[in-house]
Design a protein around this motif. Structure first.
Motif, PDB file in Angstrom:
ATOM      1  N   ILE A 137       0.922  -1.199   0.103  1.00  0.00           N
ATOM      2  CA  ILE A 137       0.035   0.227  -0.201  1.00  0.00           C
ATOM      3  C   ILE A 137       0.843   1.305   0.145  1.00  0.00           C
ATOM      4  O   ILE A 137       1.996   1.358   0.780  1.00  0.00           O
ATOM      5  CB  ILE A 137      -0.970   0.233   1.262  1.00  0.00           C
ATOM      6  CG1 ILE A 137      -1.599  -1.126   1.536  1.00  0.00           C
ATOM      7  CG2 ILE A 137      -1.792   1.266   1.218  1.00  0.00           C
ATOM      8  CD1 ILE A 137      -2.126  -1.582   2.926  1.00  0.00           C
ATOM      9  N   GLN A 138       0.628   2.094  -0.812  1.00  0.00           N
ATOM     10  CA  GLN A 138       1.452   3.331  -0.929  1.00  0.00           C
ATOM     11  C   GLN A 138       0.607   4.631  -0.967  1.00  0.00           C
ATOM     12  O   GLN A 138      -0.387   4.735  -1.505  1.00  0.00           O
ATOM     13  CB  GLN A 138       2.096   3.568  -2.327  1.00  0.00           C
ATOM     14  CG  GLN A 138       3.256   4.377  -2.244  1.00  0.00           C
ATOM     15  CD  GLN A 138       4.043   4.275  -3.486  1.00  0.00           C
ATOM     16  OE1 GLN A 138       3.668   3.789  -4.454  1.00  0.00           O
ATOM     17  NE2 GLN A 138       5.272   4.376  -3.495  1.00  0.00           N
ATOM     18  N   LEU A 139       0.703   5.417   0.314  1.00  0.00           N
ATOM     19  CA  LEU A 139       0.013   6.727   0.320  1.00  0.00           C
ATOM     20  C   LEU A 139       0.853   7.831  -0.411  1.00  0.00           C
ATOM     21  O   LEU A 139       2.169   7.822  -0.016  1.00  0.00           O
ATOM     22  CB  LEU A 139      -0.246   7.172   1.748  1.00  0.00           C
ATOM     23  CG  LEU A 139      -0.745   5.998   2.726  1.00  0.00           C
ATOM     24  CD1 LEU A 139      -1.254   6.475   4.122  1.00  0.00           C
ATOM     25  CD2 LEU A 139      -2.172   5.338   2.098  1.00  0.00           C
ATOM     26  N   LYS A 140       0.507   8.507  -1.093  1.00  0.00           N
ATOM     27  CA  LYS A 140       1.320   9.664  -1.767  1.00  0.00           C
ATOM     28  C   LYS A 140       0.491  11.254  -1.530  1.00  0.00           C
ATOM     29  O   LYS A 140      -0.369  11.341  -2.138  1.00  0.00           O
ATOM     30  CB  LYS A 140       1.272   9.446  -3.237  1.00  0.00           C
ATOM     31  CG  LYS A 140       2.783   8.445  -3.621  1.00  0.00           C
ATOM     32  CD  LYS A 140       2.968   8.547  -4.888  1.00  0.00           C
ATOM     33  CE  LYS A 140       4.188   7.851  -5.336  1.00  0.00           C
ATOM     34  NZ  LYS A 140       4.414   7.491  -6.808  1.00  0.00           N
ATOM     35  N   ASN A 141       1.324  11.895  -0.945  1.00  0.00           N
ATOM     36  CA  ASN A 141       0.846  13.302  -0.437  1.00  0.00           C
ATOM     37  C   ASN A 141      -0.669  13.283  -0.154  1.00  0.00           C
ATOM     38  O   ASN A 141      -1.389  13.989  -0.895  1.00  0.00           O
ATOM     39  CB  ASN A 141       1.077  14.069  -1.768  1.00  0.00           C
ATOM     40  CG  ASN A 141       2.577  13.892  -2.062  1.00  0.00           C
ATOM     41  OD1 ASN A 141       2.989  13.384  -3.089  1.00  0.00           O
ATOM     42  ND2 ASN A 141       3.470  14.469  -1.261  1.00  0.00           N
ATOM     43  N   LEU A 142      -0.914  12.296   0.722  1.00  0.00           N
ATOM     44  CA  LEU A 142      -2.177  12.347   1.172  1.00  0.00           C
ATOM     45  C   LEU A 142      -2.768  13.291   1.883  1.00  0.00           C
ATOM     46  O   LEU A 142      -2.230  13.396   3.235  1.00  0.00           O
ATOM     47  CB  LEU A 142      -2.633  10.784   1.744  1.00  0.00           C
ATOM     48  CG  LEU A 142      -4.040  10.303   1.535  1.00  0.00           C
ATOM     49  CD1 LEU A 142      -4.737  10.327   0.797  1.00  0.00           C
ATOM     50  CD2 LEU A 142      -4.049   9.085   2.818  1.00  0.00           C
ATOM     51  N   SER A 143      -3.771  14.213   1.712  1.00  0.00           N
ATOM     52  CA  SER A 143      -4.455  15.030   2.724  1.00  0.00           C
ATOM     53  C   SER A 143      -6.013  14.605   2.620  1.00  0.00           C
ATOM     54  O   SER A 143      -6.539  14.338   1.646  1.00  0.00           O
ATOM     55  CB  SER A 143      -4.362  16.462   2.337  1.00  0.00           C
ATOM     56  OG  SER A 143      -2.942  16.733   2.194  1.00  0.00           O
ATOM     57  N   VAL A 144      -6.462  14.601   4.073  1.00  0.00           N
ATOM     58  CA  VAL A 144      -7.873  14.481   4.144  1.00  0.00           C
ATOM     59  C   VAL A 144      -8.615  15.632   4.904  1.00  0.00           C
ATOM     60  O   VAL A 144      -8.032  16.105   6.154  1.00  0.00           O
ATOM     61  CB  VAL A 144      -8.298  13.108   4.870  1.00  0.00           C
ATOM     62  CG1 VAL A 144      -9.655  13.017   5.519  1.00  0.00           C
ATOM     63  CG2 VAL A 144      -7.749  12.062   4.014  1.00  0.00           C
ATOM     64  N   PHE A 145      -9.585  16.096   4.187  1.00  0.00           N
ATOM     65  CA  PHE A 145     -10.566  17.176   5.145  1.00  0.00           C
ATOM     66  C   PHE A 145     -11.872  16.653   5.331  1.00  0.00           C
ATOM     67  O   PHE A 145     -12.497  15.901   4.765  1.00  0.00           O
ATOM     68  CB  PHE A 145     -10.646  18.243   4.039  1.00  0.00           C
ATOM     69  CG  PHE A 145      -9.167  18.932   3.674  1.00  0.00           C
ATOM     70  CD1 PHE A 145      -8.721  19.956   4.343  1.00  0.00           C
ATOM     71  CD2 PHE A 145      -8.548  18.539   2.650  1.00  0.00           C
ATOM     72  CE1 PHE A 145      -7.608  20.649   3.961  1.00  0.00           C
ATOM     73  CE2 PHE A 145      -7.419  18.930   2.307  1.00  0.00           C
ATOM     74  CZ  PHE A 145      -6.814  20.165   2.805  1.00  0.00           C
ATOM     75  N   PHE A 146     -12.462  17.141   6.526  1.00  0.00           N
ATOM     76  CA  PHE A 146     -13.972  16.904   6.796  1.00  0.00           C
ATOM     77  C   PHE A 146     -14.281  18.353   7.110  1.00  0.00           C
ATOM     78  O   PHE A 146     -14.218  19.041   7.854  1.00  0.00           O
ATOM     79  CB  PHE A 146     -14.258  16.237   8.040  1.00  0.00           C
ATOM     80  CG  PHE A 146     -13.470  14.732   8.175  1.00  0.00           C
ATOM     81  CD1 PHE A 146     -14.181  13.589   7.176  1.00  0.00           C
ATOM     82  CD2 PHE A 146     -12.474  14.320   8.649  1.00  0.00           C
ATOM     83  CE1 PHE A 146     -14.021  12.316   7.241  1.00  0.00           C
ATOM     84  CE2 PHE A 146     -11.845  12.860   8.497  1.00  0.00           C
ATOM     85  CZ  PHE A 146     -12.596  12.094   7.829  1.00  0.00           C
ATOM     86  N   ASN A 147     -14.887  18.813   5.971  1.00  0.00           N
ATOM     87  CA  ASN A 147     -15.387  20.270   5.826  1.00  0.00           C
ATOM     88  C   ASN A 147     -14.042  21.194   6.154  1.00  0.00           C
ATOM     89  O   ASN A 147     -13.248  20.825   5.055  1.00  0.00           O
ATOM     90  CB  ASN A 147     -16.647  20.626   6.893  1.00  0.00           C
ATOM     91  CG  ASN A 147     -17.985  19.872   6.430  1.00  0.00           C
ATOM     92  OD1 ASN A 147     -18.298  19.852   5.347  1.00  0.00           O
ATOM     93  ND2 ASN A 147     -18.574  19.169   7.493  1.00  0.00           N
ATOM     94  N   TYR A 148     -14.045  21.920   6.954  1.00  0.00           N
ATOM     95  CA  TYR A 148     -12.833  22.569   7.184  1.00  0.00           C
ATOM     96  C   TYR A 148     -11.854  22.052   7.954  1.00  0.00           C
ATOM     97  O   TYR A 148     -11.046  22.796   8.158  1.00  0.00           O
ATOM     98  CB  TYR A 148     -13.445  24.147   7.780  1.00  0.00           C
ATOM     99  CG  TYR A 148     -14.177  23.842   8.877  1.00  0.00           C
ATOM    100  CD1 TYR A 148     -13.398  23.833  10.251  1.00  0.00           C
ATOM    101  CD2 TYR A 148     -15.737  23.774   9.035  1.00  0.00           C
ATOM    102  CE1 TYR A 148     -14.157  23.799  11.397  1.00  0.00           C
ATOM    103  CE2 TYR A 148     -16.306  23.437  10.229  1.00  0.00           C
ATOM    104  CZ  TYR A 148     -15.572  23.563  11.404  1.00  0.00           C
ATOM    105  OH  TYR A 148     -16.191  23.524  12.486  1.00  0.00           O
TER     106      TYR A 148
END
Ligand SMILES: Nc1ncnc2c1ncn2[C@@H]1O[C@H](COP(=O)(O)OP(=O)(O)OP(=O)(O)O)[C@@H](O)[C@H]1O
Ligand SMILES: [Mg+2]
Length: 252
Positions: A6-17
């Motif tokens: 599994i490879q995560l690349k520059n992963l950003s996660v938002f929940f609304n703000y």
């Protein structure tokens, strides 16, 4: 040879703000156990849930960056999410068994995926219970309500159930945090036994547990990956001051 599963690349996660993950790049290796540690709210669950696209069920979810499994972008529009979740099993903090028989719980997913032959289903039930070392405890109780089992047994049954459709990745979000020490030890043994066949990613608040069971550890803080490396190295000789402060109990 280490193989990236599994490879995560520059992963950003938002929940609304709210930003739950900030530009995380991280590899998980095949047939290894990787622990995700870090204080409450640092993004551990959010990270885990990106690997089987569970966050998408949440309103306001936004992702940037990519997740690859076996080199394939799982957020590609051609990906069938039902098949993805078959490949990537998940176990939660507390048992989420249905108030149905042990047998019904175990055959639910295989039936959903089209297996209907009774002897095939029986074979699956025996295989996954044997694999998770719970067969002796449940074989004479298969028609009993699953919720009659002890909390530890229920959690091991959840792991068995996750294996029913032959995934090759197993995600676990604090699978033992609600259990007594003996049940916890059984889960830890089970994780150790399973890693020869699965790639396992486990979120844990318990640093002794991370040190005992995982080959690699990732430390997250405020949505950022602070340090990732071999568990022995991270716990004995961390490269980062924040990691050191966290594992020595100075914050968190
Ligand atoms: N469904 C949601 N809606 C809004 N915000 C969310 C949601 N899920 C998570 N968040 C936010 O994202 C951030 C990371 O949460 P996450 O659940 O990933 O943390 P965690 O590290 O798993 O914490 P814990 O150790 O308490 O389980 C937090 O600020 C949280 O409030
Ligand atoms: Mg969490």
């Amino acid at each position: 040879m280490k193989e990236i599963k599994i490879q995560l690349k520059n992963l950003s996660v938002f929940f609304n703000y709210i930003q739950a993950l900030n530009d995380v790049s991280l590899d998980f290796y095949s047939n290894k156990v990787t622990s995700i540690i870090g204080p409450s709210g640092c993004g551990k669950t959010s990270l885990l849930r990106t690997i089987n696209r569970m966050n998408e069920l949440i309103a306001g979810f936004l992702r940037k960056g990519s997740v690859f499994i076996d080199g394939i972008d799982i957020y590609d529009e051609k990906i069938d999410v039902v098949n993805l979740r078959k490949l990537v099993g998940m176990v939660f903090q507390t048992s989420n068994l249905f108030p149905k028989s042990i047998y019904e719980n175990l055959i639910f997913a295989p039936k959903l995926h089209g297996i209907s032959d009774k002897s095939d289903l029986n074979e699956i039930v025996e295989r996954i219970c044997t694999q998770t070392a719970i067969w002796d405890e449940v074989k004479d109780r298969l028609n009993e309500n699953a919720l009659n089992l002890s909390a530890g047994q229920q959690q091991r049954l959840c792991i068995a159930r996750a294996l029913a459709v032959e995934p090759n990745i197993l995600l676990m979000d604090e699978p033992a945090s609600a259990l007594d020490p003996i049940s916890t030890a059984k889960i830890e043994e089970l994780i150790f036994d399973l890693k020869s066949r699965y790639t396992i990613v486990i979120v844990t608040h318990n640093m002794q547990q991370a040190a005992r069971i995982s080959d690699y550890t990732a430390f997250l803080y405020l949505g950022q990956l602070i340090e990732f490396g071999k568990t022995t190295k991270l716990f004995t000789n961390p490269a980062n001051k924040q990691t050191e402060d966290y594992i020595t109990g100075r914050f968190g």
